[in-house]
Design a protein around this motif. Structure first.
Motif, PDB file in Angstrom:
ATOM      1  N   ALA A  11       0.846  -1.197   0.000  1.00 36.36           N
ATOM      2  CA  ALA A  11       0.000   0.000   0.000  1.00 36.36           C
ATOM      3  C   ALA A  11       0.875   1.239   0.000  1.00 36.36           C
ATOM      4  CB  ALA A  11      -0.935  -0.019   1.205  1.00 36.36           C
ATOM      5  N   PHE A  53      -0.545  -0.773  -4.744  1.00 40.23           N
ATOM      6  CA  PHE A  53      -1.739   0.072  -4.809  1.00 40.23           C
ATOM      7  C   PHE A  53      -1.601   1.113  -3.713  1.00 40.23           C
ATOM      8  CE2 PHE A  53      -5.982   1.486  -3.865  1.00 40.23           C
ATOM      9  CZ  PHE A  53      -6.530   1.649  -5.133  1.00 40.23           C
ATOM     10  N   PRO A  63      -3.143   4.019  -1.628  1.00 39.76           N
ATOM     11  CA  PRO A  63      -4.429   4.630  -1.295  1.00 39.76           C
ATOM     12  C   PRO A  63      -4.290   6.131  -1.027  1.00 39.76           C
ATOM     13  CG  PRO A  63      -3.522   3.621   0.651  1.00 39.76           C
ATOM     14  CD  PRO A  63      -2.562   3.310  -0.491  1.00 39.76           C
ATOM     15  N   LYS A 119      -3.798   3.160   5.827  1.00 40.63           N
ATOM     16  CA  LYS A 119      -3.443   2.751   4.466  1.00 40.63           C
ATOM     17  C   LYS A 119      -3.782   1.278   4.250  1.00 40.63           C
ATOM     18  CE  LYS A 119       0.436   6.003   4.040  1.00 40.63           C
ATOM     19  NZ  LYS A 119       1.915   6.106   3.937  1.00 40.63           N
ATOM     20  N   VAL A 139      -6.710  -0.229   1.543  1.00 41.80           N
ATOM     21  CA  VAL A 139      -6.391  -1.151   0.455  1.00 41.80           C
ATOM     22  C   VAL A 139      -7.123  -2.480   0.650  1.00 41.80           C
ATOM     23  CG1 VAL A 139      -4.522  -2.430  -0.687  1.00 41.80           C
ATOM     24  CG2 VAL A 139      -4.214  -0.016  -0.079  1.00 41.80           C
ATOM     25  N   LYS A 173     -10.533  -2.643  -0.865  1.00 40.61           N
ATOM     26  CA  LYS A 173     -10.573  -2.824  -2.323  1.00 40.61           C
ATOM     27  C   LYS A 173     -10.150  -4.232  -2.737  1.00 40.61           C
ATOM     28  CE  LYS A 173      -9.934   1.955  -3.773  1.00 40.61           C
ATOM     29  NZ  LYS A 173     -11.264   2.133  -4.317  1.00 40.61           N
ATOM     30  N   VAL A 210      -2.145  -7.181   2.912  1.00 44.45           N
ATOM     31  CA  VAL A 210      -1.674  -5.833   2.618  1.00 44.45           C
ATOM     32  C   VAL A 210      -0.520  -5.459   3.545  1.00 44.45           C
ATOM     33  CG1 VAL A 210      -2.334  -3.397   2.471  1.00 44.45           C
ATOM     34  CG2 VAL A 210      -4.001  -5.185   1.869  1.00 44.45           C
TER      35      VAL A 210
END
Length: 188
Positions: free
Chosen positions: A7, A27, A29, A52, A56, A59, A65
């Motif tokens: 993240a 990814f 955020p 964070k 993530v 999603k 994560v």
């Protein structure tokens, strides 16, 4: 091995995880990184790493994560990324000729569990001259870095010693991150 997502858009964090041979997606955020009233640096980096990771995970609920946030602290003040050249110089004046703390909150979370930790490293900076500051700013390296420096780059010449994790100062304490991944069985 679990489906890992970092993240963070930080190239340094990505490079550190790649050193471990991990396969992961990235990814980053969007979260509010404002400091809350009466929040100290440890609380701040822990909260942001958790926020964070949670953003993530919403999603990508089947992923594990890895999230982190790094800041500096000197005299109880949280020092983030420089907003301008003048801000970078003000940061360096605070760090110059003394020690400061680099703190990274790391959070590893999946649908079953979440674990986190804050890692602290003490960094000593030499006394910086105005010429040192001008030369270092001209490299472009300080932009986007907590404390306006990169220990893995040219700033290393200004740092006589550290106490603690070097990779923490780069942006992700690898030893502790692996321990957190193991704690949630993400490496099996």
């Amino acid at each position: 091995m679990a489906h890992l997502i970092l993240a963070s858009s930080s190239p340094r964090r990505q490079e550190l995880l790649l050193q471990l041979g991990l396969t992961f997606e990235v990814f980053s955020p969007e979260i509010d990184e404002s400091v809350l009233p009466d929040e100290n640096a440890v609380q701040y980096v822990a909260r942001l790493a958790q926020a964070k990771a949670w953003a993530v995970l919403q999603k990508f609920p089947d992923a594990t994560v890895i999230a982190a946030d790094t800041s500096l602290s000197v005299d109880g003040e949280i020092i983030g990324k420089p907003e301008s050249k003048a801000h970078a110089f003000a940061i360096w004046q605070k760090l110059s000729g003394r020690c400061h703390d680099v703190l990274t909150g790391v959070c590893v979370t999946n649908a079953k569990q979440s674990v986190d930790r804050v890692v602290q490293t003490q960094v000593e900076f030499q006394q910086l001259t105005p010429n040192d500051m001008e030369n270092y700013w001209a490299t472009g390296e300080p932009v986007g870095k907590a404390g306006a420096y990169a220990i893995q780059g040219q700033a290393a010449q200004y740092i006589p010693r550290i106490i603690g994790s070097y990779t923490n100062v780069v942006g992700l304490p690898l030893h502790e991150t692996i321990q957190l991944l193991q704690a949630v069985d993400a490496l099996n």
